[in-house]
Design a protein around this motif. Structure first.
Motif, PDB file in Angstrom:
ATOM      1  N   GLY A 109     126.704  -8.407  58.969  1.00 39.06           N
ATOM      2  CA  GLY A 109     126.553  -9.068  60.459  1.00 39.06           C
ATOM      3  C   GLY A 109     125.381  -8.792  61.104  1.00 39.06           C
ATOM      4  N   GLY A 110     125.407  -9.290  62.200  1.00 39.12           N
ATOM      5  CA  GLY A 110     124.086  -8.927  63.139  1.00 39.12           C
ATOM      6  C   GLY A 110     124.033  -7.503  63.324  1.00 39.12           C
ATOM      7  N   THR A 111     125.035  -6.518  63.386  1.00 36.84           N
ATOM      8  CA  THR A 111     124.845  -5.050  63.479  1.00 36.84           C
ATOM      9  C   THR A 111     124.052  -4.384  62.265  1.00 36.84           C
ATOM     10  OG1 THR A 111     126.968  -5.034  64.238  1.00 36.84           O
ATOM     11  CG2 THR A 111     126.296  -3.143  63.638  1.00 36.84           C
ATOM     12  N   TRP A 135     124.050  -4.384  75.048  1.00 36.52           N
ATOM     13  CA  TRP A 135     125.163  -4.181  74.169  1.00 36.52           C
ATOM     14  C   TRP A 135     125.461  -2.830  73.802  1.00 36.52           C
ATOM     15  CZ3 TRP A 135     125.581  -5.381  68.370  1.00 36.52           C
ATOM     16  CH2 TRP A 135     127.020  -5.405  67.913  1.00 36.52           C
ATOM     17  N   ASN A 185     117.747  -9.432  73.489  1.00 38.54           N
ATOM     18  CA  ASN A 185     118.839 -10.113  73.289  1.00 38.54           C
ATOM     19  C   ASN A 185     118.844 -11.458  73.864  1.00 38.54           C
ATOM     20  OD1 ASN A 185     122.506  -9.868  73.768  1.00 38.54           O
ATOM     21  ND2 ASN A 185     121.253 -10.955  72.395  1.00 38.54           N
ATOM     22  N   ASN A 190     124.333 -10.534  75.656  1.00 38.36           N
ATOM     23  CA  ASN A 190     125.488  -9.947  75.913  1.00 38.36           C
ATOM     24  C   ASN A 190     125.097  -8.689  76.685  1.00 38.36           C
ATOM     25  OD1 ASN A 190     127.777  -8.236  75.788  1.00 38.36           O
ATOM     26  ND2 ASN A 190     127.717  -8.072  73.425  1.00 38.36           N
ATOM     27  N   ASP A 223     117.233 -10.589  69.143  1.00 39.88           N
ATOM     28  CA  ASP A 223     118.810 -10.745  68.628  1.00 39.88           C
ATOM     29  C   ASP A 223     119.424 -11.935  69.045  1.00 39.88           C
ATOM     30  OD1 ASP A 223     121.384 -10.509  68.415  1.00 39.88           O
ATOM     31  OD2 ASP A 223     121.513  -7.998  69.197  1.00 39.88           O
ATOM     32  N   ALA A 225     122.362 -13.460  68.292  1.00 36.27           N
ATOM     33  CA  ALA A 225     123.601 -13.716  67.806  1.00 36.27           C
ATOM     34  C   ALA A 225     124.441 -14.730  68.575  1.00 36.27           C
ATOM     35  CB  ALA A 225     124.301 -12.249  68.160  1.00 36.27           C
ATOM     36  N   TYR A 226     124.067 -15.004  69.847  1.00 38.45           N
ATOM     37  CA  TYR A 226     124.669 -16.211  70.392  1.00 38.45           C
ATOM     38  C   TYR A 226     123.884 -17.373  70.712  1.00 38.45           C
ATOM     39  CZ  TYR A 226     127.566 -12.184  71.435  1.00 38.45           C
ATOM     40  OH  TYR A 226     128.420 -10.990  71.523  1.00 38.45           O
ATOM     41  N   SER A 257     123.528 -14.061  63.166  1.00 36.55           N
ATOM     42  CA  SER A 257     124.793 -13.648  62.886  1.00 36.55           C
ATOM     43  C   SER A 257     125.797 -14.720  62.494  1.00 36.55           C
ATOM     44  CB  SER A 257     125.376 -12.553  63.733  1.00 36.55           C
ATOM     45  OG  SER A 257     126.857 -12.435  63.151  1.00 36.55           O
ATOM     46  N   SER A 259     129.034 -14.018  62.375  1.00 37.39           N
ATOM     47  CA  SER A 259     130.026 -13.698  62.927  1.00 37.39           C
ATOM     48  C   SER A 259     130.631 -14.836  64.069  1.00 37.39           C
ATOM     49  CB  SER A 259     129.823 -12.526  63.743  1.00 37.39           C
ATOM     50  OG  SER A 259     129.547 -11.330  63.074  1.00 37.39           O
ATOM     51  N   LYS A 260     129.503 -15.105  64.999  1.00 43.64           N
ATOM     52  CA  LYS A 260     129.977 -16.133  66.101  1.00 43.64           C
ATOM     53  C   LYS A 260     129.713 -17.625  65.680  1.00 43.64           C
ATOM     54  CE  LYS A 260     129.934 -12.359  68.589  1.00 43.64           C
ATOM     55  NZ  LYS A 260     129.799 -11.088  68.079  1.00 43.64           N
ATOM     56  N   ARG A 268     131.644  -9.881  57.703  1.00 41.21           N
ATOM     57  CA  ARG A 268     130.366  -9.268  57.730  1.00 41.21           C
ATOM     58  C   ARG A 268     129.181  -9.868  57.172  1.00 41.21           C
ATOM     59  NH1 ARG A 268     130.609  -7.961  61.491  1.00 41.21           N
ATOM     60  NH2 ARG A 268     129.195  -6.480  61.855  1.00 41.21           N
TER      61      ARG A 268
HETATM   62  C1  LIG Z   1     124.279  -8.668  71.238  1.00 42.83           C
HETATM   63  C2  LIG Z   1     124.961  -8.800  70.110  1.00 42.83           C
HETATM   64  N1  LIG Z   1     124.331  -8.547  69.064  1.00 42.83           N
HETATM   65  C3  LIG Z   1     124.557  -8.658  67.680  1.00 42.83           C
HETATM   66  C4  LIG Z   1     126.014  -8.665  67.604  1.00 42.83           C
HETATM   67  C5  LIG Z   1     126.422  -8.690  66.082  1.00 42.83           C
HETATM   68  O1  LIG Z   1     127.795  -8.551  65.919  1.00 42.83           O
HETATM   69  P1  LIG Z   1     128.130  -8.647  64.179  1.00 42.83           P
HETATM   70  O2  LIG Z   1     127.749  -7.586  63.455  1.00 42.83           O
HETATM   71  O3  LIG Z   1     129.647  -8.843  64.348  1.00 42.83           O
HETATM   72  O4  LIG Z   1     127.516  -9.930  63.657  1.00 42.83           O
HETATM   73  C6  LIG Z   1     126.946  -8.726  68.647  1.00 42.83           C
HETATM   74  C7  LIG Z   1     128.339  -8.751  68.526  1.00 42.83           C
HETATM   75  O5  LIG Z   1     129.201  -8.583  69.491  1.00 42.83           O
HETATM   76  C8  LIG Z   1     126.498  -8.555  70.130  1.00 42.83           C
HETATM   77  O6  LIG Z   1     126.935  -8.732  71.058  1.00 42.83           O
END
Ligand SMILES: Cc1ncc(COP(=O)(O)O)c(C=O)c1O
Length: 416
Positions: A109-111, A135, A185, A190, A223, A225-226, A257, A259-260, A268
């Motif tokens: 994931g992005g994490t 975040w 971000n 977020n 970042d 992610a969105y 990522s 994820s979204k 992941r």
């Molecule tokens: C700001 C931000 N970065 C990265 C992520 C990455 O999430 P993930 O590890 O689920 O891909 C999220 C998920 O909520 C996020 O809000």
């Protein structure tokens, strides 16, 4: 009797409670007790349809179900499947591939991208910076890896990107550190939904160049992610070209990522992408990412990587997933507009929202106001400086209910 503490904190802050999941559980309990129609759960950072069901793109579901046994049973290479590393850059860059040296590495994931950036591009004990609205996982990830997190003020008094505060924060740490990791971000931040403009980005680069010229090393971590849920995901990527002329002492990392963008939260899958004008830095990136991967998760989720490859290479599946994502994107933007309109009508201040999963309301007593809202069956996430509303999780109709409810709770609390 003294409490027996077994775990070793190693000087990290270990008082971890996941506020978001805790509040979401409360919402579910209330729904079970009083009925689903009595509860609005605006805490969840995943795309839900108007009936509260998780959206899973059908094309992704199909691609997953057509995997061959080896696609999920075999290990993936440490950096990721080579075809994955190729397609993930295409997904992330879109039509704005920077003319620079680039390399990617698969992460959970992005994490995982944030973790690898912190560990490899900041020193133990040093401070990583981001904006004051952020975040919360950034703090956990920094602390878990023996770094500090400090913040600058995201907005100026006009609700624009606070370049002055950004510059002061960079200056503060460049006076005491050899290097600095800067997490930004954007777009569709977020928790606010704010996006930096290209002009903001130019200023950010200018500030970094000032210290790069003094021999400092600066890593800009974008970042994204969105990024696929913005008004225009194509122009939202235009800023990538601005990095083409950065000096060698500036490294740019892009976090993408699945994820979204592919509704694959639980699989992941993500990628950290490096962008540099120096070949050796790019090679170094691949080396250290391989080391970091081996030393943590070993390798990524092969099934997810293969799904992303197949979705890219099969024109009809790609078209289908793009169409589904586009529908969700429009749904989300409509929810954001509804929330903003309703807020305006009742005089509720909302932080500058551009797009994305979340909007935020500034509030000096977020916990207390959040609790008043919970009594009305409305669940939001209290942050340090306000309340976060997950537009991703509630219908347009409910967005119109949440805004005046927050206003009412704030008026009640502050005695207006
Ligand atoms: C700001 C931000 N970065 C990265 C992520 C990455 O999430 P993930 O590890 O689920 O891909 C999220 C998920 O909520 C996020 O809000």
């Amino acid at each position: 009797m003294e409490k027996l503490v077994f775990a070793d904190g190693n000087d990290r802050e270990l008082n971890f409670t996941d506020k978001i999941f805790g509040i979401s559980n409360k919402a579910q309990e209330m729904a079970a007790r009083e009925g689903k129609d009595k509860v609005i759960d605006a805490t969840i950072g995943a795309l839900l349809d108007d009936n509260g069901a998780l959206i899973v793109f059908d094309a992704v579901n199909q691609a997953l179900h057509h995997l061959k046994p080896n696609d999920f049973a075999a290990y993936a290479p440490i950096l990721g499947l080579p075809e994955y590393l190729d397609v993930i850059k295409k997904y992330a860059f879109g039509a704005h591939t920077p003319n620079m040296y680039t390399a990617a590495c698969a992460t959970p994931g992005g994490t995982g991208t944030i973790r690898n950036a912190i560990v490899n591009y900041s020193k133990k004990g040093d401070t990583v910076i981001t904006s004051d609205w952020y975040w919360s996982a950034y703090k956990t990830l920094a602390t878990e890896n023996y770094r500090n997190l400090d913040t600058y003020t995201l907005f100026d008094e006009k609700g624009k990107y606070n370049l002055k505060s950004f510059e002061e924060c960079v200056e503060k740490y460049m006076a005491v550190q050899d290097s600095l990791l800067i997490i930004i971000n954007t777009p569709a931040h977020n928790p606010t939904g704010f996006s930096l403009t290209d002009s903001d980005w130019k200023h950010v680069i200018e500030v970094c160049e000032k210290y790069a010229a003094l021999g400092k090393k600066l890593t800009i971590f974008a970042d994204a992610a969105y990024i696929d849920y913005t008004e225009d995901p194509d122009s939202a990527r235009a800023f990538l070209k601005l990095f083409e002329s950065v000096s060698d002492n500036i490294l740019v990392l892009l976090s993408y990522s699945a994820s979204k963008s592919f509704t694959l939260y639980g699989m992941r899958c993500g990628a950290l992408i490096c962008m540099t004008n120096k070949k050796e830095i790019c090679e170094e990136f691949e080396n250290i990412m391989a080391f970091s991967g081996r030393g943590t998760w070993s390798n990524g989720t092969r099934a997810a990587q293969q799904v992303l490859i197949n979705l890219y290479q099969d024109a009809s599946l790609k078209e289908a997933v793009d169409r589904e994502r586009d529908e969700s994107r429009k749904m989300l933007l409509a929810r954001g507009k509804a929330f903003e309109e309703a807020a305006k009508e009742c005089g509720l201040e909302v932080l500058p929202y551009d797009s994305g999963f979340f909007a935020s309301v500034p509030c000096s007593a977020p916990d207390a106001v959040g609790e008043l809202l919970q009594k009305e069956g409305i669940f939001t996430v209290p942050l340090a400086k306000g309340l976060r509303v997950a537009l991703s999780a509630v219908s347009e109709e409910r967005c119109r209910i949440i805004a005046p409810a927050i206003k009412k709770a704030m008026d009640e609390y502050f005695g207006k």
